[in-house]
Design a protein around this motif. Sequence first.
Motif, PDB file in Angstrom:
ATOM      1  N   TRP A  75      70.147  63.312  21.900  1.00 50.05           N
ATOM      2  CA  TRP A  75      70.214  62.761  20.551  1.00 50.05           C
ATOM      3  C   TRP A  75      71.650  62.504  20.107  1.00 50.05           C
ATOM      4  CZ3 TRP A  75      69.618  67.821  21.716  1.00 50.05           C
ATOM      5  CH2 TRP A  75      70.507  68.710  21.120  1.00 50.05           C
ATOM      6  N   SER A 145      63.828  58.386  14.320  1.00 46.38           N
ATOM      7  CA  SER A 145      64.781  59.493  14.289  1.00 46.38           C
ATOM      8  C   SER A 145      65.400  59.685  15.670  1.00 46.38           C
ATOM      9  CB  SER A 145      64.053  60.758  13.856  1.00 46.38           C
ATOM     10  OG  SER A 145      64.901  61.865  14.001  1.00 46.38           O
ATOM     11  N   HIS A 147      66.194  62.288  17.021  1.00 52.92           N
ATOM     12  CA  HIS A 147      65.650  63.468  17.692  1.00 52.92           C
ATOM     13  C   HIS A 147      64.432  63.139  18.544  1.00 52.92           C
ATOM     14  CE1 HIS A 147      68.105  66.730  16.422  1.00 52.92           C
ATOM     15  NE2 HIS A 147      68.154  66.225  15.207  1.00 52.92           N
ATOM     16  N   LEU A 148      63.818  61.976  18.305  1.00 53.22           N
ATOM     17  CA  LEU A 148      62.683  61.596  19.145  1.00 53.22           C
ATOM     18  C   LEU A 148      63.134  61.212  20.542  1.00 53.22           C
ATOM     19  CD1 LEU A 148      60.652  59.416  16.651  1.00 53.22           C
ATOM     20  CD2 LEU A 148      59.982  61.587  17.563  1.00 53.22           C
TER      21      LEU A 148
END
Lengths: 182, 201
Positions: A75, A145, A147-148
Amino acid sequence: MARWGSAGTQARSFLGQFTHHLIRYATWLPPLICVKEYVADLTFINGPSMYPFLNPHYNESLRRDLCLTYKRYSWKNLKRGMIVIFRSPENPKTTQVKRIVALEGDRVRTRPPYPYEYVNVPEGHVWVEGDGENTKDSNYYGPISAHLITGRITHILLPWDRAGRVRWWEHPERPGLHKGLF
Amino acid sequence: MAPFHRLASIFSTLRTRLAAPYKGEWIGDPLRVAIFTAKFICFAHLTVEYSYTVSHGVGPSMLPTFEVIGDCFVVSHRHRFGRDVMVGDIVVYNIPVNNNNSIGVKRVLGMPGDYVLTGTPHSYHSESAANTRKDLMLQVPPGHCWVVGDNITASRDSRIYGPVPLALIRGKVVATVKSPFDFQWMENSFKKVDDDDTIER
């Protein structure tokens, strides 16, 4: 005492040897899973969304591209043009592969299915799009996002004729992208 | 002698010197011990990461349920990516708008397809940040959930950054550990109403 980890000196039954080797090789499974999850992994690319960069013959053959995915701090340090693998925001069971078009703070002119003409990519999000025509990307579900993202594609391994490093930094910027407007 | 061979011979000498006092013992081979340790660490990490972990949260957003500081809770990672998560469960998730790896602990108020209010009820006249989108009603999109803290006046949650993708959910809180001697299972307070139950007014 026999050397630790060896099969022993005296002859064992076939079942004993078989179990011994099975357990010895099974102890390498946790390190393997850790490497696949946190360091690097091999990924087959399905579908036409990155045509013509990945799977250029998707409508001619069933052959899929094999890619090397780097997974450390996936990320972080995202750049425009990188090809990333992420869990789909629509269905967490599936993963998708797309190219990062815009980072947080950029303004993008969207493409048809999106309801608004311009979008500001919010903090911690990226705008991803496929190279091909037949793709379901951020124009469909909006910015995702960071973070995905579970990994970035660094090398194409198969087929041989296109094998090599993915030169994402040479990819031209998409028209309609305004960098860092707000 | 080639530099590589010299290095290799130094290494093997070191190996035998180090191992000399333990000749014949299991610890006599440092390389094997190192490999075994690495394998064991990987095994332990995977076991913990895919079963249960104990972590703690800091902040006032879940106040009646968790204290501001010092409360520990048990997280079940079987429920990662929103598996078997229901409305009323408390989930642990990556905050979608943060760039660092920060974690949020909130209660799920809407699963895909549910209708939720994007504002805070009874506070439409206050100027809080969570009140920017006033009395809008929205259907939670597929693959997302709506998370809100129990202490709605001091919580940054879906009212600010919108629905959270289920893929960001790391697990579900199944128990609280307020002190080493106070272990309590967490129960979903949203229960199915039986026909026998009567509503008293």
